[in-house]
Design a protein around this motif. Structure first.
Motif, PDB file in Angstrom:
ATOM      1  N   ASP A 191      58.493 125.734 101.771  1.00  0.00           N
ATOM      2  CA  ASP A 191      58.660 127.185 101.807  1.00  0.00           C
ATOM      3  C   ASP A 191      59.789 127.641 100.882  1.00  0.00           C
TER       4      ASP A 191
ATOM      5  N   THR B 228      58.103 121.174 105.709  1.00  0.00           N
ATOM      6  CA  THR B 228      57.623 122.553 105.698  1.00  0.00           C
ATOM      7  C   THR B 228      58.705 123.496 105.179  1.00  0.00           C
TER       8      THR B 228
ATOM      9  N   GLN C   4      58.524 127.569  97.352  1.00  0.00           N
ATOM     10  CA  GLN C   4      57.641 128.706  97.073  1.00  0.00           C
ATOM     11  C   GLN C   4      58.448 129.976  96.797  1.00  0.00           C
TER      12      GLN C   4
END
Length: 68
Positions: free
Chosen positions: A58, A54, A61
């Protein structure tokens, strides 16, 4: 030469040298947390099952369109 070493890349992502330094330090610290979670997960698989992936997702992104 100074500009090439210290200023060109930060400018390419619309940041000053110090803004870029702060971003890179935060990025590195976040990666270190992901690495720690992955190490714990390697030993105790039921802990931090998705934490590292995760965090990496992130971070991707936040960075994949910088400077475009």
């Amino acid at each position: 030469m100074f500009n090439k070493l210290f200023l060109d890349h930060p400018a390419s992502v619309d940041e000053s040298y110090f803004e870029h330094m702060a971003f890179a330090f935060r990025f590195a610290a976040t990666l270190a947390l992901a690495a720690g979670a992955a190490l714990v997960h390697a030993v105790v698989p039921c802990l931090f099952e998705k934490t590292a992936s995760t965090i990496v997702r992130d971070l991707y992104q936040r960075t994949h369109n910088r400077g475009r």
